[in-house]
Design a protein around this motif. Sequence first.
Motif, PDB file in Angstrom:
ATOM      1  N   ASN A  62      -3.160  12.230 -12.460  1.00 50.27           N
ATOM      2  CA  ASN A  62      -4.083  11.226 -11.927  1.00 50.27           C
ATOM      3  C   ASN A  62      -4.918  10.688 -13.087  1.00 50.27           C
ATOM      4  OD1 ASN A  62      -3.549  11.537  -8.974  1.00 50.27           O
ATOM      5  ND2 ASN A  62      -4.291  13.626  -9.365  1.00 50.27           N
ATOM      6  N   LEU A  63      -4.461   9.576 -13.644  1.00 52.56           N
ATOM      7  CA  LEU A  63      -5.079   8.993 -14.840  1.00 52.56           C
ATOM      8  C   LEU A  63      -6.032   7.879 -14.429  1.00 52.56           C
ATOM      9  CD1 LEU A  63      -4.829   9.000 -18.049  1.00 52.56           C
ATOM     10  CD2 LEU A  63      -3.319   7.030 -17.712  1.00 52.56           C
ATOM     11  N   PRO A 110      -2.933  11.044  -5.643  1.00 51.78           N
ATOM     12  CA  PRO A 110      -1.603  10.434  -5.602  1.00 51.78           C
ATOM     13  C   PRO A 110      -0.617  11.025  -6.592  1.00 51.78           C
ATOM     14  CG  PRO A 110      -3.197   8.956  -6.613  1.00 51.78           C
ATOM     15  CD  PRO A 110      -3.979  10.084  -6.023  1.00 51.78           C
ATOM     16  N   ALA A 111      -1.103  11.622  -7.688  1.00 54.38           N
ATOM     17  CA  ALA A 111      -0.202  12.222  -8.680  1.00 54.38           C
ATOM     18  C   ALA A 111      -0.604  13.667  -8.977  1.00 54.38           C
ATOM     19  CB  ALA A 111      -0.203  11.392  -9.958  1.00 54.38           C
ATOM     20  N   SER A 112      -1.210  14.310  -7.986  1.00 51.34           N
ATOM     21  CA  SER A 112      -1.637  15.702  -8.183  1.00 51.34           C
ATOM     22  C   SER A 112      -0.457  16.654  -8.156  1.00 51.34           C
ATOM     23  CB  SER A 112      -2.633  16.103  -7.085  1.00 51.34           C
ATOM     24  OG  SER A 112      -3.839  15.387  -7.194  1.00 51.34           O
ATOM     25  N   ARG A 113      -0.623  17.798  -8.823  1.00 48.10           N
ATOM     26  CA  ARG A 113       0.374  18.866  -8.768  1.00 48.10           C
ATOM     27  C   ARG A 113      -0.328  20.172  -9.118  1.00 48.10           C
ATOM     28  NH1 ARG A 113       2.861  15.831 -13.761  1.00 48.10           N
ATOM     29  NH2 ARG A 113       1.848  16.879 -15.503  1.00 48.10           N
ATOM     30  N   PRO A 114      -0.029  21.249  -8.382  1.00 50.53           N
ATOM     31  CA  PRO A 114      -0.701  22.524  -8.627  1.00 50.53           C
ATOM     32  C   PRO A 114      -0.264  23.192  -9.928  1.00 50.53           C
ATOM     33  CG  PRO A 114       0.948  22.766  -6.911  1.00 50.53           C
ATOM     34  CD  PRO A 114       0.865  21.303  -7.212  1.00 50.53           C
ATOM     35  N   PHE A 115       0.927  22.859 -10.416  1.00 51.00           N
ATOM     36  CA  PHE A 115       1.421  23.337 -11.716  1.00 51.00           C
ATOM     37  C   PHE A 115       2.413  22.305 -12.231  1.00 51.00           C
ATOM     38  CE2 PHE A 115       3.958  25.294  -8.367  1.00 51.00           C
ATOM     39  CZ  PHE A 115       5.251  24.945  -8.729  1.00 51.00           C
ATOM     40  N   ARG A 118      -8.855   4.650  -6.721  1.00 50.99           N
ATOM     41  CA  ARG A 118      -8.169   5.882  -7.122  1.00 50.99           C
ATOM     42  C   ARG A 118      -7.017   6.267  -6.202  1.00 50.99           C
ATOM     43  NH1 ARG A 118     -11.477   8.146 -11.188  1.00 50.99           N
ATOM     44  NH2 ARG A 118     -13.612   7.344 -11.147  1.00 50.99           N
ATOM     45  N   LYS A 119      -6.503   5.338  -5.415  1.00 47.25           N
ATOM     46  CA  LYS A 119      -5.380   5.683  -4.553  1.00 47.25           C
ATOM     47  C   LYS A 119      -4.035   5.580  -5.290  1.00 47.25           C
ATOM     48  CE  LYS A 119      -4.720   1.142  -2.373  1.00 47.25           C
ATOM     49  NZ  LYS A 119      -4.848   0.395  -1.116  1.00 47.25           N
ATOM     50  N   PHE A 120      -4.084   5.177  -6.545  1.00 43.55           N
ATOM     51  CA  PHE A 120      -2.869   5.097  -7.355  1.00 43.55           C
ATOM     52  C   PHE A 120      -2.902   6.145  -8.465  1.00 43.55           C
ATOM     53  CE2 PHE A 120      -3.675   0.810  -5.712  1.00 43.55           C
ATOM     54  CZ  PHE A 120      -2.484   0.572  -5.044  1.00 43.55           C
ATOM     55  N   GLY A 121      -1.707   6.553  -8.924  1.00 41.92           N
ATOM     56  CA  GLY A 121      -1.622   7.555  -9.974  1.00 41.92           C
ATOM     57  C   GLY A 121      -2.260   7.097 -11.276  1.00 41.92           C
ATOM     58  N   ASP A 178       0.857  -1.179   0.000  1.00 47.02           N
ATOM     59  CA  ASP A 178       0.000   0.000   0.000  1.00 47.02           C
ATOM     60  C   ASP A 178       0.891   1.226   0.000  1.00 47.02           C
ATOM     61  OD1 ASP A 178      -2.433   1.342  -0.063  1.00 47.02           O
ATOM     62  OD2 ASP A 178      -2.505   1.585   2.110  1.00 47.02           O
ATOM     63  N   SER A 179       0.424   2.298  -0.643  1.00 42.75           N
ATOM     64  CA  SER A 179       1.182   3.545  -0.743  1.00 42.75           C
ATOM     65  C   SER A 179       0.205   4.704  -0.671  1.00 42.75           C
ATOM     66  CB  SER A 179       1.959   3.568  -2.059  1.00 42.75           C
ATOM     67  OG  SER A 179       2.655   4.792  -2.219  1.00 42.75           O
ATOM     68  N   ARG A 180       0.479   5.648   0.217  1.00 45.72           N
ATOM     69  CA  ARG A 180      -0.433   6.779   0.416  1.00 45.72           C
ATOM     70  C   ARG A 180       0.347   8.071   0.670  1.00 45.72           C
ATOM     71  NH1 ARG A 180      -5.916   5.022   1.448  1.00 45.72           N
ATOM     72  NH2 ARG A 180      -5.900   2.783   1.038  1.00 45.72           N
ATOM     73  N   LEU A 181      -0.356   9.197   0.426  1.00 46.56           N
ATOM     74  CA  LEU A 181       0.224  10.496   0.760  1.00 46.56           C
ATOM     75  C   LEU A 181       0.183  10.756   2.259  1.00 46.56           C
ATOM     76  CD1 LEU A 181      -0.173  10.945  -2.339  1.00 46.56           C
ATOM     77  CD2 LEU A 181      -0.789  13.302  -1.801  1.00 46.56           C
ATOM     78  N   TYR A 182      -0.842  10.241   2.932  1.00 51.91           N
ATOM     79  CA  TYR A 182      -1.040  10.491   4.362  1.00 51.91           C
ATOM     80  C   TYR A 182      -0.837   9.199   5.142  1.00 51.91           C
ATOM     81  CZ  TYR A 182      -2.511  15.316   3.864  1.00 51.91           C
ATOM     82  OH  TYR A 182      -2.522  16.672   3.628  1.00 51.91           O
TER      83      TYR A 182
END
Length: 448
Positions: free
Chosen positions: A349-350, A292-297, A429-432, A198-202
């Motif tokens: 996030n695909l 998981p693969a978000s970015r503001p820019f 949706r917890k994966f990129g 398992d892999s998470r941001l939090y």
Amino acid sequence: MSSEIDSSTLLSRASQLIDLARKAGADAADAVVVRSRSQSVSVRLGKVEGTESSESDDFSLRVFIGKRVASVSANPGFDLQALAERAVAMARVSPEDPFACLADEASLAKSYPDLQLFDATEVSSEMLREAALAAEAAALAVKGVTNSSGAGASAGMGGLVLATSHGFAGSYMGSRFGHSVSVIAGEGTGMERDYDFDSRLYYAELDDPADIGRRAGERVVKRINPRQVPTGKNVTVIFDPRVARGFVGHIAGAINGAAVARKTSFLRDRMGQQVLKSGLSITDDPLIVRGPASRPFDGEGVSGERLAMIEDGVLKHWFLSTSTGRELGLPTNGRGVRGGTAVSPSSTNLALEPGDISPEELIRSVGNGFYVTELIGHGVNMITGEYSRGATGFWIENGELTFPVSEVTIASNLKDMFMRLTPANDVDRKFGVAAPTLAIEGMTLAGQ
């Protein structure tokens, strides 16, 4: 992992680099710092095998003189002026690149949201050790598991600091935590291996290590004493979600603007045409909160937006950075990623959006077929779409998973596979790259 994420010093150094490059003769420039912090612990059979910790802030400067471009990289502590002068000197003697440039000023992000990508939870080496040991112990406790390939736990952070000569300055950081375990069942030549992770941001959202271990143990025990099955054509193959994610990755590769520009994608001439069955869509969204693969820019300072890359089966967009877009005569859609000193397009996030039926209903609808849990080898030709992979999994008989299967090959062409694809409703949706269970009709299975 330190909770300190202040990037003001890095941003100041990046801005200084740009100023020095301009003074040295550059027409335009951008400077990037890729920040990384990580620690991990690996164990096997109840003992710690390794503990690792790393920190890096990797600088890169890209300069433009007319249509000439050069990039240089350095670690912290370098001489700013020397680096800037070296980059400009390299650019002066570089061949012209008609497509290399900064993003248009009008496309730069003027503001961007807080996507909550960073968890400041302090995770000690002892906490990582305990998690890895707990995952392994739970896996070994499953009846039929005979050995361990090891377990691990990790915590890290990474992010981007970007400044450009036409006014962009921004940064973001994200965290990442993970638990994993791999175990063996059976003896001698009958040994089988499987894993779970398992892999998470939090950190608080991670699955319990014991649950991960138990799942890994249960998965591998089911694989004992596999059989081969007869060769057949027009076999319906169902991809387990973790295999389906890789399949959706092939779709992402085929609609990457860089592959289209190089003419290495079998979909390069299909824009605006049907490439999936009607009703199916693939979305890409960089702005999901805690995604998981978000970015503001992106790596050029451009804000992306949610795109239906394929909508109702019709191809609508390529993944584009500025230079790739220029080559194709299109504007960037904010998918540029820094890789070393280069910028290339990539997904965020695909997701292959889910269907309406459960995985169990999908399996029942097949009658007889093959459920794939693992793929082997790299037999995918992205120029022609030809697909041939070794596979293991379970035979489907009368709509039920029955005996384990190994040493078979599944084959088709991705163009045909895309058009014969049916998704279940279990997208995670917890994966990129997110994909549900997928059924693909009409494949060839090479067995006995």
